[in-house]
Scaffold this motif. Structure first.
Motif, mmCIF file in Angstrom:
data_model
loop_
_atom_site.group_PDB
_atom_site.id
_atom_site.type_symbol
_atom_site.label_atom_id
_atom_site.label_comp_id
_atom_site.label_asym_id
_atom_site.label_seq_id
_atom_site.Cartn_x
_atom_site.Cartn_y
_atom_site.Cartn_z
ATOM 1 N N GLU A 91 10.771 7.192 -11.506
ATOM 2 C CA GLU A 91 11.852 6.202 -11.500
ATOM 3 C C GLU A 91 11.482 4.996 -10.644
ATOM 4 O OE1 GLU A 91 12.272 9.517 -11.166
ATOM 5 O OE2 GLU A 91 13.178 9.825 -13.134
ATOM 6 N N GLU A 92 10.739 5.218 -9.584
ATOM 7 C CA GLU A 92 10.245 4.141 -8.729
ATOM 8 C C GLU A 92 9.039 3.447 -9.382
ATOM 9 O OE1 GLU A 92 8.485 3.685 -4.163
ATOM 10 O OE2 GLU A 92 9.211 5.640 -4.842
ATOM 11 N N PHE A 93 8.251 4.217 -10.115
ATOM 12 C CA PHE A 93 7.055 3.686 -10.772
ATOM 13 C C PHE A 93 7.397 2.759 -11.943
ATOM 14 C CE2 PHE A 93 3.875 4.112 -14.205
ATOM 15 C CZ PHE A 93 2.766 3.599 -13.559
ATOM 16 N N TRP A 94 8.410 3.094 -12.732
ATOM 17 C CA TRP A 94 8.717 2.343 -13.954
ATOM 18 C C TRP A 94 8.886 0.840 -13.704
ATOM 19 C CZ3 TRP A 94 8.041 2.204 -18.886
ATOM 20 C CH2 TRP A 94 8.797 1.354 -19.683
ATOM 21 N N PRO A 95 9.693 0.399 -12.744
ATOM 22 C CA PRO A 95 9.812 -1.056 -12.528
ATOM 23 C C PRO A 95 8.474 -1.699 -12.162
ATOM 24 C CG PRO A 95 11.553 0.100 -11.376
ATOM 25 C CD PRO A 95 10.603 1.144 -11.878
ATOM 26 N N PHE A 96 7.671 -1.001 -11.373
ATOM 27 C CA PHE A 96 6.329 -1.497 -11.047
ATOM 28 C C PHE A 96 5.513 -1.651 -12.330
ATOM 29 C CE2 PHE A 96 1.910 0.010 -10.446
ATOM 30 C CZ PHE A 96 1.399 -1.104 -9.792
ATOM 31 N N TYR A 97 5.536 -0.640 -13.168
ATOM 32 C CA TYR A 97 4.793 -0.659 -14.423
ATOM 33 C C TYR A 97 5.247 -1.831 -15.299
ATOM 34 C CZ TYR A 97 3.088 0.917 -18.986
ATOM 35 O OH TYR A 97 2.474 0.996 -20.213
ATOM 36 N N ALA B 43 -2.507 0.087 -13.720
ATOM 37 C CA ALA B 43 -1.798 1.107 -12.940
ATOM 38 C C ALA B 43 -2.421 2.480 -13.138
ATOM 39 C CB ALA B 43 -0.320 1.123 -13.326
ATOM 40 N N SER B 44 -3.095 2.672 -14.275
ATOM 41 C CA SER B 44 -3.705 3.976 -14.555
ATOM 42 C C SER B 44 -4.817 4.322 -13.572
ATOM 43 C CB SER B 44 -4.239 4.029 -15.990
ATOM 44 O OG SER B 44 -5.193 3.019 -16.202
ATOM 45 N N PHE B 45 -5.355 3.344 -12.860
ATOM 46 C CA PHE B 45 -6.389 3.627 -11.870
ATOM 47 C C PHE B 45 -5.814 4.440 -10.708
ATOM 48 C CE2 PHE B 45 -9.373 -0.233 -12.748
ATOM 49 C CZ PHE B 45 -9.556 0.202 -14.045
ATOM 50 N N LYS B 46 -4.565 4.161 -10.336
ATOM 51 C CA LYS B 46 -3.952 4.818 -9.194
ATOM 52 C C LYS B 46 -2.939 5.892 -9.601
ATOM 53 C CE LYS B 46 -2.142 3.677 -4.638
ATOM 54 N NZ LYS B 46 -1.742 2.616 -3.734
ATOM 55 N N TYR B 47 -2.269 5.682 -10.735
ATOM 56 C CA TYR B 47 -1.214 6.589 -11.203
ATOM 57 C C TYR B 47 -1.466 6.967 -12.665
ATOM 58 C CZ TYR B 47 1.155 4.653 -7.085
ATOM 59 O OH TYR B 47 1.484 4.259 -5.822
ATOM 60 N N PRO B 48 -2.511 7.731 -12.953
ATOM 61 C CA PRO B 48 -2.882 7.971 -14.351
ATOM 62 C C PRO B 48 -1.822 8.709 -15.180
ATOM 63 C CG PRO B 48 -4.214 9.314 -12.869
ATOM 64 C CD PRO B 48 -3.436 8.369 -12.014
ATOM 65 N N LEU B 49 -1.188 9.720 -14.648
ATOM 66 C CA LEU B 49 -0.214 10.475 -15.444
ATOM 67 C C LEU B 49 1.063 9.681 -15.684
ATOM 68 C CD1 LEU B 49 -0.729 14.081 -14.025
ATOM 69 C CD2 LEU B 49 -1.683 13.050 -16.101
ATOM 70 N N TRP B 50 1.569 9.026 -14.638
ATOM 71 C CA TRP B 50 2.763 8.203 -14.820
ATOM 72 C C TRP B 50 2.471 7.027 -15.748
ATOM 73 C CZ3 TRP B 50 4.504 8.080 -9.024
ATOM 74 C CH2 TRP B 50 5.183 9.279 -8.729
ATOM 75 N N SER B 51 1.276 6.480 -15.667
ATOM 76 C CA SER B 51 0.899 5.376 -16.550
ATOM 77 C C SER B 51 0.860 5.839 -18.001
ATOM 78 C CB SER B 51 -0.459 4.794 -16.162
ATOM 79 O OG SER B 51 -0.375 4.169 -14.914
ATOM 80 N N ASP C 168 0.813 -1.207 0.000
ATOM 81 C CA ASP C 168 0.000 0.000 0.000
ATOM 82 C C ASP C 168 0.852 1.264 0.000
ATOM 83 O OD1 ASP C 168 -2.378 -1.379 -0.076
ATOM 84 O OD2 ASP C 168 -2.537 -1.497 2.101
ATOM 85 N N LYS C 169 2.175 1.118 0.041
ATOM 86 C CA LYS C 169 3.077 2.272 0.032
ATOM 87 C C LYS C 169 2.919 3.016 -1.289
ATOM 88 C CE LYS C 169 7.945 3.449 -0.065
ATOM 89 N NZ LYS C 169 8.128 3.726 -1.487
ATOM 90 N N ARG C 170 2.705 4.303 -1.212
ATOM 91 C CA ARG C 170 2.532 5.138 -2.411
ATOM 92 C C ARG C 170 3.875 5.332 -3.104
ATOM 93 N NH1 ARG C 170 -1.242 7.019 -5.650
ATOM 94 N NH2 ARG C 170 -0.848 9.059 -6.498
ATOM 95 N N ILE C 171 3.886 5.153 -4.414
ATOM 96 C CA ILE C 171 5.082 5.383 -5.210
ATOM 97 C C ILE C 171 5.272 6.889 -5.328
ATOM 98 C CG2 ILE C 171 6.090 5.106 -7.498
ATOM 99 C CD1 ILE C 171 4.575 2.414 -7.682
ATOM 100 N N GLU C 172 6.499 7.339 -5.111
ATOM 101 C CA GLU C 172 6.770 8.774 -5.024
ATOM 102 C C GLU C 172 7.465 9.384 -6.239
ATOM 103 O OE1 GLU C 172 5.628 10.653 -2.568
ATOM 104 O OE2 GLU C 172 4.775 8.927 -1.529
#
Length: 132
Positions: free
Chosen positions: A10-16, A76-84, A3-7
């Protein structure tokens, strides 16, 4: 994912990348992103803003279907739309370049903490040291 929010991106990309581990998901995204991009260009050229809604459906439809039925995860766009959105286009360009499969292998092998690429993001830093 916890549940930790990606900040950061660079942290989001591997998750994506992990959320798009199956090639068929990446193909569905590529088709959708290409259709959405083409529709956006048509909306501008034809001066028909109503086409933007069609572009959203063409882009997100195949992507979301692939998440629900192929990856069996939540987009991922549900939680991080712009980064997605940004990551969709980076993945699209890596598919065109023929480097996305290697990126998936790298991230899945556990090396996903690195920056996406120097051309797409600034280098990641760890304790003041630049990571390339």
């Amino acid at each position: 994912m916890s549940d930790k929010r990606i900040e950061s991106f660079e942290e989001f990309w591997p998750f994506y990348v992990r959320e798009h581990s199956k090639k068929s998901t990446r193909i569905m995204h590529f088709v959708g992103t290409t259709a959405a991009g083409g529709t956006a260009v048509a909306a501008l050229v034809l001066k028909r803003p109503s086409l933007v809604l069609l572009g959203l459906a063409l882009g997100y439809g195949p992507a979301w279907i692939s998440h629900f039925f192929i990856e069996k995860n939540r987009p991922a766009s549900f939680k991080y739309p712009l980064w997605s959105f940004k990551a969709d286009w980076i993945m699209w360009s890596k598919i065109i370049a023929g480097t996305m499969d290697a990126e998936v292998e790298r991230v899945m092998a556990g090396n996903g903490a690195e920056a996406v690429t120097e051309e797409h993001t600034a280098p990641a830093t760890t304790n003041g040291t630049t990571v390339h």
